[in-house]
Each structure stands twice: as C-alpha cells, then as structure tokens.
Enzyme design. Structure first.
Site, short mmCIF file in Angstrom:
data_model
loop_
_atom_site.label_atom_id
_atom_site.label_comp_id
_atom_site.label_asym_id
_atom_site.label_seq_id
_atom_site.Cartn_x
_atom_site.Cartn_y
_atom_site.Cartn_z
N ARG A 84 49.01 44.60 56.26
CA ARG A 84 47.86 45.49 56.13
C ARG A 84 48.07 46.38 54.91
NH1 ARG A 84 47.04 48.37 61.97
NH2 ARG A 84 46.83 50.18 60.64
N ARG A 131 55.71 44.93 59.44
CA ARG A 131 54.67 44.36 60.31
C ARG A 131 53.79 43.38 59.53
NH1 ARG A 131 50.83 48.34 63.66
NH2 ARG A 131 50.10 49.00 61.62
N LYS A 190 51.81 53.64 69.91
CA LYS A 190 50.71 54.19 70.71
C LYS A 190 49.74 53.08 71.17
CE LYS A 190 48.90 57.03 67.70
NZ LYS A 190 49.66 56.77 66.49
N ARG A 248 43.35 63.97 65.52
CA ARG A 248 44.43 63.94 64.54
C ARG A 248 44.45 65.21 63.70
NH1 ARG A 248 44.77 57.74 64.10
NH2 ARG A 248 46.40 57.33 62.61
N ARG A 300 51.11 58.16 54.83
CA ARG A 300 50.56 58.36 56.19
C ARG A 300 51.45 59.30 56.99
NH1 ARG A 300 50.03 52.44 58.39
NH2 ARG A 300 49.04 53.33 60.21
#
Ligand code: AMP
Length: 221
Positions: A160, A127, A13, A88, A171
């Site tokens: 992260r 990532r 996104k 959300r 998540r």
C-alpha cells in the site's frame, strides 16, 4: 455497547475489531476501510480523501465527521457500534460525544491497542496486500508461498502507498501529535482500557474478551 478502538497504525486494531464486533453483536465501523472503498469506487468522497491518505495525513475533520455521522445513523448502528480508527483527534472525539449526548447516549469504553514505533514500522513496511480481495501477507512473518503472488486467488501482491517506510514514519508522527492526546482524554473520563498490541493476536483478543465480559457484568450490577 458503544466502543472506540484506539492505537497506532499497525497495532492490529483491524484484526481485533472484526472479532470483538462479532462478539458484541454490533457493527465494526472502520473509517480507513470506508475511505478506501470510496477511493476504489472513485466517489467524490474518495477523491477528497485520497491525497491525504497517500501522504499518511489525516483526512480533515469536516469530511471525516460527516461520513461517520451518516454511518452511525444507519439502522445497524442504533443499538451499538465498534469504531475502528475513529476518533483520531480531540475535535473528532468531542463531536462524537456531543452527537451521542444529543441522543441521550454515551461511550461505553475506549480500547487502546498499544505498540511501539519500531514494532509498527516492521509490521507495516513488510505488509503486502493482494490486489483482488485485499488478503494480507507479511514478507517476514506471514510470507506467501510464491513471492509477490496471493496464495488464495493468485493475484499480484502490492505494498500500500501508505505502508512505504517514509510514509509509515509520517503516520506515526501524525499519531503521536494528533491521536495520542486521546489517551489522556479517555483516561480522564475513566473509559480507557489498555492492551498490549505487540502480543500475538489471539492473546490480545483473549485479554479484550475478558475485559468486555467484566464490563458487561459491571453494567448488569
Ligand atoms: P487506517 O486504515 O485506519 O490506518 O486509515 C487509513 C487512512 O485513512 C489514514 O491514514 C487517514 O488518511 C484516513 N483516516 C482513517 N480514519 C481517519 C480519521 N478518523 N480521521 C482522519 N483520517 C482518517
């Protein structure tokens, strides 16, 4: 144009948001980015949000909604916006709709960038982000020239906290429970447009661009 971008974490996104907003001439407003800036700046809002973010939970609606409301009142968002990562929850969506209605406005579209859980897990857990300027890498798909070091500014690459596999899983659970109901919500309002987030970013972007062009033509007719 007033557009919201939906989709699981890791569907791409953020990448799309910047390009589409540029094309539409509206600001891209990412609630995740605003929260992260507040965490780095050690503001009160950042302190309130950090525990939820690190755990992969949603920041409570009261905090998030107040922050988005303030942002949408800024001059650059008056003629349109692209919201990335908001709403959300159904509660957030309803608050947004009421706020727009009070100003005699409504949403133009909800763009869903979809990706399956296994794709998301691979993308996010691999990532790595540079500690200086936030440049992104992926250990398999886009590795830096020297392991653990940013090609662009030589700073250290880190994972992260919310990209750790157990947090990504959480998540995704949060996404399925709290955010996925928005798909039906926007489908019922005939606002939903779907895109395949497992394709290459360029392909996804071309598809979104064509859809926006059609929407614009329909608006003018
Ligand atoms: P993102 O970069 O969009 O995945 O956002 C990172 C984190 O910020 C999320 O995992 C949440 O903790 C928080 N966050 C971002 N947007 C929202 C939102 N609309 N509602 C609640 N929490 C949010």
């Amino acid at each position: 144009m007033r557009v919201v971008l939906l989709g699981p974490p890791g569907a791409g996104k953020g990448t799309q948001a910047q390009i589409i907003a540029g094309q539409l001439g509206v600001p891209a407003i990412s609630t995740g980015d605003i929260f992260r800036a507040n965490v780095s700046g050690q503001t009160e809002l950042g302190q309130q949000a950090k525990t939820y973010m690190d755990a992969g939970d949603l920041v409570p609606d009261e905090i998030t909604v107040a922050m988005v409301r303030d942002r949408l009142d800024e001059a650059d968002a008056r003629t349109g916006f692209l919201l990335d990562g908001f709403p959300r929850t159904i509660g957030q969506a309803e608050t947004l709709e009421n706020a727009l209605e009070k100003r005699g406005r409504s949403l133009t579209a909800a763009l869903l960038v979809a990706a399956d859980d296994d794709v998301v897990m691979k993308r996010l857990s691999g990532r790595r982000v540079c500690t200086k300027n936030g440049h992104n890498y992926h250990v398999d798909f886009d590795p830096p020239k020297r392991e653990g070091v940013c090609d662009q500014d030589g700073s250290k690459l880190v994972q992260r906290d919310d990209d750790k596999p157990e947090t990504v899983k959480h998540r995704l659970d949060v996404y399925h429970k709290q955010t996925q109901p928005l798909i039906e919500h926007y489908e019922d309002q005939s606002l939903l447009k779907r895109f395949d987030g497992t394709r290459a970013p360029d392909e996804v972007h071309n598809h979104i661009r064509a859809t926006i062009a059609t929407m614009r033509m329909e608006e003018q007719v």
